[in-house]
Design a protein around this motif. Sequence first.
Motif, PDB file in Angstrom:
ATOM      1  N   CYS A   1      15.694   1.386   1.436  1.00 38.15           N
ATOM      2  CA  CYS A   1      16.846   1.837   0.637  1.00 38.15           C
ATOM      3  C   CYS A   1      16.374   2.455  -0.676  1.00 38.15           C
ATOM      4  CB  CYS A   1      17.780   0.667   0.358  1.00 38.15           C
ATOM      5  SG  CYS A   1      18.684   0.086   1.791  1.00 38.15           S
ATOM      6  N   GLU A   2      15.445   1.785  -1.345  1.00 36.87           N
ATOM      7  CA  GLU A   2      14.967   2.279  -2.642  1.00 36.87           C
ATOM      8  C   GLU A   2      14.289   3.642  -2.519  1.00 36.87           C
ATOM      9  OE1 GLU A   2      12.363  -0.763  -3.988  1.00 36.87           O
ATOM     10  OE2 GLU A   2      13.920  -2.304  -4.061  1.00 36.87           O
ATOM     11  N   GLU A   3      13.542   3.858  -1.438  1.00 41.23           N
ATOM     12  CA  GLU A   3      12.823   5.115  -1.233  1.00 41.23           C
ATOM     13  C   GLU A   3      13.707   6.202  -0.625  1.00 41.23           C
ATOM     14  OE1 GLU A   3       9.682   5.850  -1.985  1.00 41.23           O
ATOM     15  OE2 GLU A   3       8.955   3.885  -2.634  1.00 41.23           O
ATOM     16  N   GLU A   4      14.985   5.890  -0.400  1.00 43.01           N
ATOM     17  CA  GLU A   4      15.955   6.839   0.170  1.00 43.01           C
ATOM     18  C   GLU A   4      15.482   7.397   1.514  1.00 43.01           C
ATOM     19  OE1 GLU A   4      16.746   9.780  -2.806  1.00 43.01           O
ATOM     20  OE2 GLU A   4      17.883   8.390  -4.065  1.00 43.01           O
ATOM     21  N   VAL A   5      15.014   6.483   2.341  1.00 38.74           N
ATOM     22  CA  VAL A   5      14.559   6.863   3.675  1.00 38.74           C
ATOM     23  C   VAL A   5      15.730   6.951   4.649  1.00 38.74           C
ATOM     24  CG1 VAL A   5      13.114   6.130   5.628  1.00 38.74           C
ATOM     25  CG2 VAL A   5      12.293   5.838   3.296  1.00 38.74           C
ATOM     26  N   ILE A   6      16.774   6.172   4.404  1.00 39.15           N
ATOM     27  CA  ILE A   6      17.887   6.085   5.352  1.00 39.15           C
ATOM     28  C   ILE A   6      18.555   7.444   5.605  1.00 39.15           C
ATOM     29  CG2 ILE A   6      20.212   5.107   5.682  1.00 39.15           C
ATOM     30  CD1 ILE A   6      19.106   2.468   4.621  1.00 39.15           C
ATOM     31  N   PRO A   7      18.834   8.264   4.582  1.00 36.23           N
ATOM     32  CA  PRO A   7      19.418   9.596   4.882  1.00 36.23           C
ATOM     33  C   PRO A   7      18.524  10.458   5.772  1.00 36.23           C
ATOM     34  CG  PRO A   7      19.683   9.052   2.559  1.00 36.23           C
ATOM     35  CD  PRO A   7      18.792   8.005   3.138  1.00 36.23           C
ATOM     36  N   ILE A   8      17.213  10.327   5.633  1.00 35.26           N
ATOM     37  CA  ILE A   8      16.298  11.101   6.486  1.00 35.26           C
ATOM     38  C   ILE A   8      16.375  10.595   7.923  1.00 35.26           C
ATOM     39  CG2 ILE A   8      13.904  11.813   6.838  1.00 35.26           C
ATOM     40  CD1 ILE A   8      13.416  11.371   3.873  1.00 35.26           C
ATOM     41  N   LEU A   9      16.466   9.276   8.089  1.00 37.35           N
ATOM     42  CA  LEU A   9      16.610   8.714   9.430  1.00 37.35           C
ATOM     43  C   LEU A   9      17.910   9.174  10.082  1.00 37.35           C
ATOM     44  CD1 LEU A   9      15.393   5.051   8.770  1.00 37.35           C
ATOM     45  CD2 LEU A   9      14.163   6.841  10.025  1.00 37.35           C
TER      46      LEU A   9
ATOM     47  N   SER B   1       0.821  -1.224   0.000  1.00 40.71           N
ATOM     48  CA  SER B   1       0.000   0.000   0.000  1.00 40.71           C
ATOM     49  C   SER B   1       0.849   1.266   0.000  1.00 40.71           C
ATOM     50  CB  SER B   1      -0.921   0.002   1.225  1.00 40.71           C
ATOM     51  OG  SER B   1      -1.696  -1.152   1.287  1.00 40.71           O
ATOM     52  N   GLU B   2       2.128   1.137  -0.353  1.00 39.76           N
ATOM     53  CA  GLU B   2       3.044   2.278  -0.394  1.00 39.76           C
ATOM     54  C   GLU B   2       3.177   2.953   0.970  1.00 39.76           C
ATOM     55  OE1 GLU B   2       4.804   2.788  -3.059  1.00 39.76           O
ATOM     56  OE2 GLU B   2       3.718   1.258  -4.178  1.00 39.76           O
ATOM     57  N   ALA B   3       3.194   2.151   2.027  1.00 38.96           N
ATOM     58  CA  ALA B   3       3.305   2.710   3.373  1.00 38.96           C
ATOM     59  C   ALA B   3       4.646   3.407   3.585  1.00 38.96           C
ATOM     60  CB  ALA B   3       3.126   1.605   4.413  1.00 38.96           C
ATOM     61  N   VAL B   4       5.700   2.911   2.951  1.00 40.98           N
ATOM     62  CA  VAL B   4       7.024   3.518   3.139  1.00 40.98           C
ATOM     63  C   VAL B   4       7.024   4.964   2.657  1.00 40.98           C
ATOM     64  CG1 VAL B   4       9.455   3.418   2.463  1.00 40.98           C
ATOM     65  CG2 VAL B   4       8.241   1.311   3.046  1.00 40.98           C
ATOM     66  N   SER B   5       6.408   5.218   1.510  1.00 40.04           N
ATOM     67  CA  SER B   5       6.341   6.587   0.981  1.00 40.04           C
ATOM     68  C   SER B   5       5.547   7.504   1.909  1.00 40.04           C
ATOM     69  CB  SER B   5       5.704   6.595  -0.409  1.00 40.04           C
ATOM     70  OG  SER B   5       6.456   5.833  -1.320  1.00 40.04           O
ATOM     71  N   VAL B   6       4.420   6.983   2.426  1.00 38.00           N
ATOM     72  CA  VAL B   6       3.583   7.787   3.321  1.00 38.00           C
ATOM     73  C   VAL B   6       4.323   8.085   4.619  1.00 38.00           C
ATOM     74  CG1 VAL B   6       1.439   7.819   4.651  1.00 38.00           C
ATOM     75  CG2 VAL B   6       1.450   6.890   2.327  1.00 38.00           C
ATOM     76  N   LEU B   7       4.962   7.072   5.184  1.00 43.81           N
ATOM     77  CA  LEU B   7       5.685   7.259   6.446  1.00 43.81           C
ATOM     78  C   LEU B   7       6.917   8.142   6.261  1.00 43.81           C
ATOM     79  CD1 LEU B   7       5.414   3.605   7.777  1.00 43.81           C
ATOM     80  CD2 LEU B   7       4.241   5.611   8.695  1.00 43.81           C
ATOM     81  N   LYS B   8       7.516   8.067   5.095  1.00 44.53           N
ATOM     82  CA  LYS B   8       8.665   8.932   4.800  1.00 44.53           C
ATOM     83  C   LYS B   8       8.279  10.405   4.911  1.00 44.53           C
ATOM     84  CE  LYS B   8      11.814  10.120   0.987  1.00 44.53           C
ATOM     85  NZ  LYS B   8      12.166   9.822  -0.418  1.00 44.53           N
ATOM     86  N   GLU B   9       7.086  10.752   4.414  1.00 42.09           N
ATOM     87  CA  GLU B   9       6.616  12.132   4.515  1.00 42.09           C
ATOM     88  C   GLU B   9       6.399  12.527   5.973  1.00 42.09           C
ATOM     89  OE1 GLU B   9       6.268  14.328   2.031  1.00 42.09           O
ATOM     90  OE2 GLU B   9       7.139  12.803   0.703  1.00 42.09           O
ATOM     91  N   LYS B  10       5.941  11.594   6.784  1.00 37.68           N
ATOM     92  CA  LYS B  10       5.656  11.895   8.183  1.00 37.68           C
ATOM     93  C   LYS B  10       6.928  12.123   9.000  1.00 37.68           C
ATOM     94  CE  LYS B  10       1.349  11.673   7.415  1.00 37.68           C
ATOM     95  NZ  LYS B  10       0.583  12.954   7.370  1.00 37.68           N
ATOM     96  N   LEU B  11       8.071  11.687   8.498  1.00 40.14           N
ATOM     97  CA  LEU B  11       9.330  11.919   9.214  1.00 40.14           C
ATOM     98  C   LEU B  11       9.682  13.401   9.292  1.00 40.14           C
ATOM     99  CD1 LEU B  11      11.560   9.011   7.818  1.00 40.14           C
ATOM    100  CD2 LEU B  11      10.384   9.124  10.024  1.00 40.14           C
ATOM    101  N   SER B  12       9.063  14.200   8.431  1.00 39.17           N
ATOM    102  CA  SER B  12       9.318  15.645   8.433  1.00 39.17           C
ATOM    103  C   SER B  12       8.174  16.429   9.073  1.00 39.17           C
ATOM    104  CB  SER B  12       9.527  16.136   6.989  1.00 39.17           C
ATOM    105  OG  SER B  12      10.540  15.402   6.346  1.00 39.17           O
ATOM    106  N   HIS B  13       7.270  15.738   9.721  1.00 38.67           N
ATOM    107  CA  HIS B  13       6.106  16.401  10.318  1.00 38.67           C
ATOM    108  C   HIS B  13       6.528  17.327  11.457  1.00 38.67           C
ATOM    109  CE1 HIS B  13       2.083  16.838  12.107  1.00 38.67           C
ATOM    110  NE2 HIS B  13       1.614  16.402  10.957  1.00 38.67           N
ATOM    111  N   ARG B  14       5.750  18.379  11.681  1.00 35.00           N
ATOM    112  CA  ARG B  14       6.076  19.344  12.737  1.00 35.00           C
ATOM    113  C   ARG B  14       5.935  18.744  14.132  1.00 35.00           C
ATOM    114  NH1 ARG B  14       0.660  23.221  12.492  1.00 35.00           N
ATOM    115  NH2 ARG B  14      -0.846  21.556  12.964  1.00 35.00           N
ATOM    116  N   SER B  15       5.092  17.707  14.265  1.00 34.67           N
ATOM    117  CA  SER B  15       4.861  17.083  15.567  1.00 34.67           C
ATOM    118  C   SER B  15       5.932  16.029  15.853  1.00 34.67           C
ATOM    119  CB  SER B  15       3.476  16.434  15.601  1.00 34.67           C
ATOM    120  OG  SER B  15       3.347  15.587  16.730  1.00 34.67           O
ATOM    121  N   ALA B  16       6.600  16.169  16.990  1.00 32.96           N
ATOM    122  CA  ALA B  16       7.619  15.187  17.373  1.00 32.96           C
ATOM    123  C   ALA B  16       6.992  13.822  17.618  1.00 32.96           C
ATOM    124  CB  ALA B  16       8.353  15.659  18.627  1.00 32.96           C
TER     125      ALA B  16
END
Length: 354
Positions: free
Chosen positions: A240-248, A187-202
Motif C-alpha cells: 500500500c505504501e509503495e502504491e503497488v496496488i494500482p499497478i496490479l 532489502s527494498e524488494a517491493v520497490s524492485v519488484l514494482k519496477e518489474k511489473l512494467s517489464h516488456r517480458s510477460a
Amino acid sequence: MTAVRISGNLPPNIDCTKAPIAFGRRAVPKVNEELQNPELITRQRALMSLCDLVHDPEIALEAMRLGCLESLKRLLRDVDSTVRMKTTEVFYRLATHNVGRVAFLKSDVILPLSQLFDEPVDVCRKNMHMAIEMMSEFPGGAVGLVEAGLIPRLVFKLTSELEEIQELILDTLHFCLCVDASEALASEAVSVLKEKLSHRSARIRNKAARALMDLSLGVQVCNLKHTLPSVPLEGKNKLCEEEVIPILVTLLGDPSPEVAASAAGALMSATVTTPGKYAALNADALPPLLGLVRSPQTNVCLNAVKAITVLAEAPEGRKELLKHLDLLEDLRGHDSEVTRRAAETAMRVITWKP
C-alpha cells in the motif's frame, strides 16, 4: 597381394574434447583424479566427461560419495573461464537429482556457488543461478538459501542481471519468500519488484507479481533448527505504501492470462487490510476482476473470485457486487470444485447483512 592400411584419423566416435572414461568402477575415481590435475586441458576434458556421466543419478551419487564435490568447489575459483563454465554446469546437473540437492546441503555448496554472483562470464552466472533455483525447489534447499543470507543479494541482482537470469532469480525468490519474507522486505524488494511489473517480458511481469503475492502472504515455516518469522502485515502494508496496488489493477487487463492471474492473486493477499481494500476500490479494481471471472482458465477465474471475496468485505465493495451475483451464480456449475467453493464463499460474503 593385399596390403593393410591403417588410417591416421581417430575413430568417428571418439571426442577429443572429453577425457577417456575408464572401465567399470574405475570411471568416476579416474575423472575425479583428473579434475585435480594441474594441466588445464586435462581438467577441461575431465569436466566435459563428468557432465555426461552425472546425467545418471546412480553415477551422480557415486561421484559425490567419492569426493567430486570438493574437487568441483575448488574449480569454481579456477582462472580458466571454460573450467568455471563446465563446473557450474556439472553443479546444475547434480542439482536436478534429489541426492544432489541433499549432498549440496551436507557439503556446504551454496556459499561457494554464490561467490559467482559477480562472475564476468554470462554462461557461468546462468548455470550457477540454474543450480540455485533447483536447490530452492527443495524445501531444505530453500531454507538453506535463506540461512545463507542470499535473499538481499538476489534482490539486488534483479536490477542489473540479464533478462533470462532475472527469470531464474524470480523463481528462486518465489520459493525463498515462502520460507521467510522479512529479509526481502528489508532489502527494498517491493520497490524492485514494482519496477518489474512494467517489464516488456510477460514472464518477468508474471513472476514479479507472484513474488509480490508471496511478500504479502506472510508464511511461517519450521525447520529442525528454529522457526523462521512470518510477516503477516508488514508485506501488505508495504504494498500500500509503495502504491503497488494500482499497478496490479492495471495488470488485470494484461494480454497474458498468467500475468492477470498473478496480479489477481497479489491483490487477493494485499487487500486483506482495510487500507489495501480501499486502495484497490479507489483504483477501480472490481470491473476488471469481474471480467476475469469469465476466463476459461481456472487459475485466472479462481484468483479473481478470491480477490472479489476480499473486496466484498468493504461496504462499498459489497454494494457494487450485489449487482453481479448472477455472474458468481453461474460459477456453481464450474468444472473445478475449488472454484465452485470459492464462488459460494464469495456469494455468502456479498449477501451478508449485519
